[in-house]
Enzyme design. Structure first.
Site, PDB file in Angstrom:
ATOM      1  N   HIS A 152       0.855  -1.230   0.005  1.00 47.80           N
ATOM      2  CA  HIS A 152       0.000  -0.282  -0.007  1.00 47.80           C
ATOM      3  C   HIS A 152       1.005   0.993  -0.009  1.00 47.80           C
ATOM      4  CE1 HIS A 152      -2.632   2.914   2.040  1.00 47.80           C
ATOM      5  NE2 HIS A 152      -3.764   2.253   1.533  1.00 47.80           N
ATOM      6  N   LYS A 210     -10.111  -1.135  10.293  1.00 45.64           N
ATOM      7  CA  LYS A 210     -10.183  -2.175   9.559  1.00 45.64           C
ATOM      8  C   LYS A 210     -10.536  -3.465  10.279  1.00 45.64           C
ATOM      9  CE  LYS A 210      -6.819  -0.246   6.251  1.00 45.64           C
ATOM     10  NZ  LYS A 210      -7.478   0.033   5.196  1.00 45.64           N
ATOM     11  N   GLN A 253      -3.845  -5.406   6.871  1.00 49.03           N
ATOM     12  CA  GLN A 253      -4.859  -6.541   6.206  1.00 49.03           C
ATOM     13  C   GLN A 253      -4.906  -7.858   6.964  1.00 49.03           C
ATOM     14  OE1 GLN A 253      -7.457  -5.602   4.410  1.00 49.03           O
ATOM     15  NE2 GLN A 253      -6.521  -3.410   3.838  1.00 49.03           N
ATOM     16  N   ASP A 289       3.574  -4.638   7.600  1.00 40.99           N
ATOM     17  CA  ASP A 289       2.316  -3.792   7.661  1.00 40.99           C
ATOM     18  C   ASP A 289       1.151  -5.184   7.602  1.00 40.99           C
ATOM     19  OD1 ASP A 289      -0.106  -2.613   6.778  1.00 40.99           O
ATOM     20  OD2 ASP A 289       0.866  -1.833   4.938  1.00 40.99           O
ATOM     21  N   CYS A 348      -4.658   2.827  -3.918  1.00 42.14           N
ATOM     22  CA  CYS A 348      -3.594   2.965  -3.056  1.00 42.14           C
ATOM     23  C   CYS A 348      -2.366   2.247  -3.338  1.00 42.14           C
ATOM     24  CB  CYS A 348      -3.753   3.402  -1.828  1.00 42.14           C
ATOM     25  SG  CYS A 348      -4.955   4.360  -1.181  1.00 42.14           S
TER      26      CYS A 348
HETATM   27  C1  LIG Z   1      -2.188  -3.097   3.539  1.00 42.37           C
HETATM   28  C2  LIG Z   1      -2.613  -1.795   3.977  1.00 42.37           C
HETATM   29  N1  LIG Z   1      -1.645  -0.926   4.647  1.00 42.37           N
HETATM   30  C3  LIG Z   1      -1.457   0.183   5.178  1.00 42.37           C
HETATM   31  C4  LIG Z   1      -3.129   0.830   5.101  1.00 42.37           C
HETATM   32  C5  LIG Z   1      -3.310   2.150   5.461  1.00 42.37           C
HETATM   33  O1  LIG Z   1      -4.100   2.100   6.685  1.00 42.37           O
HETATM   34  P1  LIG Z   1      -4.798   3.497   7.140  1.00 42.37           P
HETATM   35  O2  LIG Z   1      -5.295   4.390   6.237  1.00 42.37           O
HETATM   36  O3  LIG Z   1      -5.771   2.902   8.248  1.00 42.37           O
HETATM   37  O4  LIG Z   1      -3.630   4.055   7.905  1.00 42.37           O
HETATM   38  C6  LIG Z   1      -4.263  -0.093   4.312  1.00 42.37           C
HETATM   39  C7  LIG Z   1      -5.336   0.679   4.063  1.00 42.37           C
HETATM   40  O5  LIG Z   1      -6.123   0.271   3.066  1.00 42.37           O
HETATM   41  C8  LIG Z   1      -3.723  -1.242   3.723  1.00 42.37           C
HETATM   42  O6  LIG Z   1      -4.667  -2.061   3.092  1.00 42.37           O
END
Ligand SMILES: Cc1ncc(COP(=O)(O)O)c(C=O)c1O
Lengths: 126, 423
Positions: free
Chosen positions: B137, B239, B216, B213, B378
């Site tokens: 992301h 999430k 997900q 990260d 993203c």
């Molecule tokens: C894999 C992953 N990392 C990071 C994020 C970022 O999350 P946040 O917008 O809650 O900071 C997302 C959000 O879609 C994501 O899917």
């Protein structure tokens, strides 16, 4: 009838007039809507401040494609001053139907790109 | 007799061990209609809906316990502090951390990753390497890109044409001896799961600090940080049924202790003189200013809810729904699906319908009450590498059921009809 997708929008999406690259051209306006990846390039032939001919190439959804096709139809043969007076509201009305707020940017970003380039051309010619 | 028995065994196996009907009743928003239709929420990768217990926990906090934390000796402040601290402990237990000292509350995964890029970034020197993957992301790519100004090399492990991690390329880039290896446990754009355990081990063996990260992964499958062995992990409360504005940074205690602070000011200090300051104990050293107390309490309620269902059951339910959706979509002509086959994925389906732009598919689905994401998710570099400008993405969670998938399928068919692209 579908509220968002009028027959006009669907027809223009399937068979958009003025699609392609105008050769030769003396003005090029290009840009995109980064939030969704839509992109458009207008190629124009301008003479004495009038858009003699215009075509567009694009990557985008039905709403943006239909709007870009309509825009080329509307500006062809018009003086720049008149094109600069077109508002987003005017453009949305051409499309008919009701464009939901989240999709309005799809419809209007191309108008801004074209108007911005025409302003730049005017500045250069001053 | 034998045939009958086999048949009932199969249908028993197909039935999810989860009571989706009961679960759906616990999410107030699922009662509402969208454009006159049943709400079919399939954008769980972006954010999730909240059960009544989470909404009530937040209301209960504001109605009965609201006060600033760690500052007052009066009853309310004590209650608020206890609840907020307990939320750290609850989160620690959920991911198998040692205790709440290893849990820093942030705003979201993005802030957790930025905290790491800022603090770990300070220790890096010109010429050092950082390794990520193409499946990230933007929030696990852009913060590391910022370190390039310091002369740091950012290496990106490639993907295979199906959208799996190219493990050979990852290993080759590990041989450049990166100081930091940061990767997502699963791709939000395609659903691809990465071989976390193997990657962490390889990265640690090569001497790198490891960051996962987990935005997900944590909401959708059991995660145990001590078994996995990463140094840090980031994820977001919203999430995983929690409120917005609360995120988590997990860090091994000794790693968090040796890091410099990120934001400075109140609450994160021990003593302050006119010249300098010393830092508070973990995790407060990384929580400057008045924190999101209600958010932390809401997250703890979300975790309790997930524990009540069981993360194994959540993962199994989503996998079954993904299999079902994949089969249903295969029945529709003119669909291009992206990403690997279901067994390598979380409950995410990324696709396009021939002849219709992703946004138009999403708009027609919306007219049918089906909420899906369209665009680049993203993850622009990943989509570029796969030669896609935009896609439609449907993503599942524990409250989705087969009728949701059927509504998705019906919606796609009506888009094809409207756009006259039915073959
Ligand atoms: C894999 C992953 N990392 C990071 C994020 C970022 O999350 P946040 O917008 O809650 O900071 C997302 C959000 O879609 C994501 O899917």
């Amino acid at each position: 009838m579908n509220e968002l997708y009028s027959e006009l929008v669907l027809d223009l999406y399937r068979n958009p007039p003025n699609r392609g690259k105008l050769q030769p051209h003396n003005v090029r306006a290009s840009g995109g809507n980064p939030s969704c990846g839509d992109a458009v390039t207008f190629t124009l032939w301008m003479e004495n401040g009038i858009v003699k001919d215009i075509k567009f190439e694009n990557e985008g959804c039905a709403i943006s494609t239909a709007m870009q096709a309509l825009l080329t139809e509307h500006v062809k043969g018009k003086p720049v001053a008149e094109i600069q007076r077109i508002t987003e509201q005017n453009a949305l009305e051409w499309l008919g139907g009701s464009i939901t707020p989240t999709r309005q940017k799809c419809a209007t970003f191309a108008l801004k790109i074209l108007q911005k380039e025409l302003r730049a051309v005017e500045q250069r010619n001053k | 007799m034998l045939r009958n028995k086999t048949k009932s065994e199969i249908s028993w196996k197909e039935k999810s061990s989860m009571n989706t009907e009961k679960i759906r009743k616990e999410f107030p928003i699922l009662r509402r209609k969208i454009n006159g239709r049943r709400l079919v929420y399939l954008d769980n990768t972006a954010t999730t809906q909240k059960p009544a217990s989470v909404i009530e926990a937040i209301t209960e906090y504001y109605e009965h316990h609201n006060a600033n934390v760690h500052r007052g000796i009066y009853t309310l402040s004590q209650e608020a502090s206890e609840k907020y601290e307990e939320a750290h402990e609850e989160t620690a237990r959920f991911i198998g951390a040692q205790n709440g000292e290893e849990i820093v509350f942030t705003r979201n995964a993005t802030e957790s990753l930025n905290l790491l890029a800022f603090t770990l970034g300070k220790e890096l020197k010109k010429g050092d390497h950082v390794l990520v993957t193409l499946l990230e992301h933007h929030s696990n790519l852009v913060p590391w890109q910022q370190l390039k100004e310091k002369g740091i090399h950012l290496d990106i492990a490639r993907v295979t044409p199906e959208g799996l991690l190219n493990e050979r390329d990852f290993e080759e880039k590990l041989s450049l001896k990166p100081k930091l290896v940061s990767f997502t446990a699963a791709s939000n754009a395609l659903g691809t799961r990465l071989p976390q355990k193997k990657m962490i081990k390889a990265a640690r063996d090569s001497g790198a600090t490891t960051i996962v990260d987990g935005a997900q992964a944590v909401p959708h499958e059991p995660v145990n940080v001590q078994k996995l062995g990463m140094d840090f992990m980031a994820f977001s409360g919203h999430k995983m049924l929690g409120p917005t504005g609360i995120g988590v940074l997990y860090g091994k205690k000794e790693r968090l202790e040796s890091l410099p602070p990120f934001l400075t000011g109140g609450d994160m200090i021990d003593t302050v003189t006119e010249e300098k300051s010393t830092w508070n104990a973990l995790p407060w050293k990384f929580e400057a200013g008045t924190p999101n107390v209600a958010g932390g309490i809401g997250l703890a309620a979300a975790i309790k809810y997930l524990n009540g269902v069981g993360m194994e059951a959540v993962a199994e339910h989503e996998q079954k729904l993904l299999q079902y959706a994949t089969n249903q979509l295969q029945e529709i002509p003119g669909i291009r699906r992206y990403g690997p086959s279901p067994e390598h994925k979380l409950g995410i389906i990324s696709f396009n319908v021939n002849g219709i732009h992703a946004h138009d598919v999403a708009s027609v689905l919306d007219q049918n009450g089906v909420q899906v994401r369209s665009g680049n998710h993203c993850a622009q570099p990943l989509l570029n590498a796969l030669g896609i400008k935009a896609s439609v993405r449907a993503s599942f969670y524990l409250y989705n059921d087969r009728p949701d998938v059927d509504a998705l399928v019906d919606g796609i068919r009506s888009a094809q009809k409207l756009f006259k692209v039915t073959p």
